[in-house]
Design a protein around this motif. Structure first.
Motif, PDB file in Angstrom:
ATOM      1  N   LEU A   4     -50.574  53.575  32.323  1.00  0.00           N
ATOM      2  CA  LEU A   4     -51.038  53.299  30.970  1.00  0.00           C
ATOM      3  C   LEU A   4     -50.292  52.086  30.413  1.00  0.00           C
ATOM      4  O   LEU A   4     -49.075  51.990  30.526  1.00  0.00           O
ATOM      5  CB  LEU A   4     -50.750  54.540  30.113  1.00  0.00           C
ATOM      6  N   ILE A   5     -51.059  51.181  29.817  1.00  0.00           N
ATOM      7  CA  ILE A   5     -50.440  50.072  29.096  1.00  0.00           C
ATOM      8  C   ILE A   5     -50.931  50.092  27.653  1.00  0.00           C
ATOM      9  O   ILE A   5     -52.136  50.101  27.395  1.00  0.00           O
ATOM     10  CB  ILE A   5     -50.764  48.711  29.747  1.00  0.00           C
ATOM     11  N   LEU A   6     -49.983  50.124  26.743  1.00  0.00           N
ATOM     12  CA  LEU A   6     -50.280  50.022  25.315  1.00  0.00           C
ATOM     13  C   LEU A   6     -50.240  48.537  24.959  1.00  0.00           C
ATOM     14  O   LEU A   6     -49.176  47.920  24.939  1.00  0.00           O
ATOM     15  CB  LEU A   6     -49.241  50.795  24.497  1.00  0.00           C
ATOM     16  N   PHE A   7     -51.413  47.964  24.712  1.00  0.00           N
ATOM     17  CA  PHE A   7     -51.508  46.524  24.471  1.00  0.00           C
ATOM     18  C   PHE A   7     -51.462  46.274  22.966  1.00  0.00           C
ATOM     19  O   PHE A   7     -52.342  46.718  22.226  1.00  0.00           O
ATOM     20  CB  PHE A   7     -52.816  46.001  25.066  1.00  0.00           C
ATOM     21  N   VAL A   8     -50.425  45.565  22.521  1.00  0.00           N
ATOM     22  CA  VAL A   8     -50.193  45.386  21.082  1.00  0.00           C
ATOM     23  C   VAL A   8     -50.077  43.901  20.757  1.00  0.00           C
ATOM     24  O   VAL A   8     -49.937  43.058  21.644  1.00  0.00           O
ATOM     25  CB  VAL A   8     -48.913  46.131  20.630  1.00  0.00           C
ATOM     26  N   HIS A   9     -50.115  43.584  19.483  1.00  0.00           N
ATOM     27  CA  HIS A   9     -50.112  42.180  19.093  1.00  0.00           C
ATOM     28  C   HIS A   9     -48.765  41.519  19.341  1.00  0.00           C
ATOM     29  O   HIS A   9     -48.681  40.464  19.957  1.00  0.00           O
ATOM     30  CB  HIS A   9     -50.503  42.047  17.612  1.00  0.00           C
ATOM     31  N   GLY A  10     -47.691  42.128  18.823  1.00  0.00           N
ATOM     32  CA  GLY A  10     -46.381  41.504  18.892  1.00  0.00           C
ATOM     33  C   GLY A  10     -46.045  40.769  17.610  1.00  0.00           C
ATOM     34  O   GLY A  10     -46.939  40.364  16.860  1.00  0.00           O
ATOM     35  N   ALA A  11     -44.735  40.637  17.358  1.00  0.00           N
ATOM     36  CA  ALA A  11     -44.259  39.915  16.176  1.00  0.00           C
ATOM     37  C   ALA A  11     -42.874  39.388  16.483  1.00  0.00           C
ATOM     38  O   ALA A  11     -42.219  39.848  17.425  1.00  0.00           O
ATOM     39  CB  ALA A  11     -44.224  40.842  14.956  1.00  0.00           C
ATOM     40  N   ARG A  12     -42.450  38.418  15.709  1.00  0.00           N
ATOM     41  CA  ARG A  12     -41.124  37.846  15.975  1.00  0.00           C
ATOM     42  C   ARG A  12     -40.018  38.846  15.663  1.00  0.00           C
ATOM     43  O   ARG A  12     -38.981  38.860  16.312  1.00  0.00           O
ATOM     44  CB  ARG A  12     -40.938  36.560  15.162  1.00  0.00           C
ATOM     45  N   ASP A  13     -40.241  39.674  14.653  1.00  0.00           N
ATOM     46  CA  ASP A  13     -39.228  40.648  14.241  1.00  0.00           C
ATOM     47  C   ASP A  13     -39.243  41.828  15.217  1.00  0.00           C
ATOM     48  O   ASP A  13     -40.240  42.535  15.315  1.00  0.00           O
ATOM     49  CB  ASP A  13     -39.546  41.130  12.823  1.00  0.00           C
ATOM     50  N   PRO A  14     -38.133  42.044  15.949  1.00  0.00           N
ATOM     51  CA  PRO A  14     -38.135  43.124  16.946  1.00  0.00           C
ATOM     52  C   PRO A  14     -38.342  44.503  16.324  1.00  0.00           C
ATOM     53  O   PRO A  14     -38.775  45.431  17.003  1.00  0.00           O
ATOM     54  CB  PRO A  14     -36.758  43.012  17.608  1.00  0.00           C
ATOM     55  N   ARG A  15     -38.050  44.646  15.019  1.00  0.00           N
ATOM     56  CA  ARG A  15     -38.255  45.943  14.364  1.00  0.00           C
ATOM     57  C   ARG A  15     -39.734  46.296  14.286  1.00  0.00           C
ATOM     58  O   ARG A  15     -40.094  47.457  14.130  1.00  0.00           O
ATOM     59  CB  ARG A  15     -37.663  45.911  12.946  1.00  0.00           C
TER      60      ARG A  15
END
Lengths: 131, 131
Positions: A4-15
């Motif tokens: 399973l891969i959860l494909f997410v957008h991502g953001a600069r803030d690691p939180r």
């Protein structure tokens, strides 16, 4: 075994990724035999190809990719298929399969409606600071 | 009466907003007395201030803003408080209250885990087309 891969957008803030890490751990607790990784469209690592390499390394010949997006805009309609093609080219023996976007699922929408109606709200959750 | 604003990111593709429109309609069906509007952080209209004006026009003196974001990155930590301050300045008599981000809710995460584990996946959901 299907990974399973959860494909997410991502953001600069690691939180930003914290809820997805909780989700990954929740899935791993519910289905400990299924390898599950997070892949980021941009701004963070691993990307889809690297996550697929990691999942395939556990022995999965089939990888189910779950786009954790609400809506289906340019990221899912254009960027994602390109990234999936790159991953497929890198791992020609792996069969990739893709679900709908999370926001298209009735169960997810129902949970969002419950959250919207019942979640407590405070003025202090965000700091109101004019630019 | 407390009104509701679903605060979402926005995208250039109008089809992106379809799940949020379904969610708004679902909420309206479950709670027909609560005025509910979608507000876009960028790329689409109405923005938060206009949505708040529309909700306040129904007589709501309190507006609950629900950020339909998974994670808490720059958009929620920086852009949103600024936009909320603008809306508050425009509507000084309205009390704004804010919930957590949707992705921080246990019920939403549980629905996402179920979706990830159980949603059918096909190769044909997206067209794989190298750039």
């Amino acid at each position: 075994m299907t990974g399973l891969i959860l494909f997410v957008h991502g953001a600069r803030d690691p939180r930003w990724a914290v809820p997805f890490e909780r989700l990954r751990d929740l899935i791993a607790a519910r289905s400990p035999d299924i390898p599950v990784e997070i892949a980021f469209l941009e701004h963070a690592k691993p990307d889809l190809t690297q996550a697929a390499i990691d999942v395939a390394a556990t022995g999965s010949r089939r990888i189910k990719v779950v786009p954790l997006f609400f809506g289906r805009g340019g990221h899912l309609r254009e960027d994602f298929p390109r990234q999936l093609a790159v991953a497929q080219a890198r791992l020609p023996d792996v069969e990739f399969a893709v679900t709908d976007a999370a926001g298209e699922d009735d169960g997810v929408l129902d949970a969002l409606a419950t959250f919207a109606l019942e979640a407590p709200a405070t003025r202090t959750t965000v700091e109101v600071k004019p630019k």
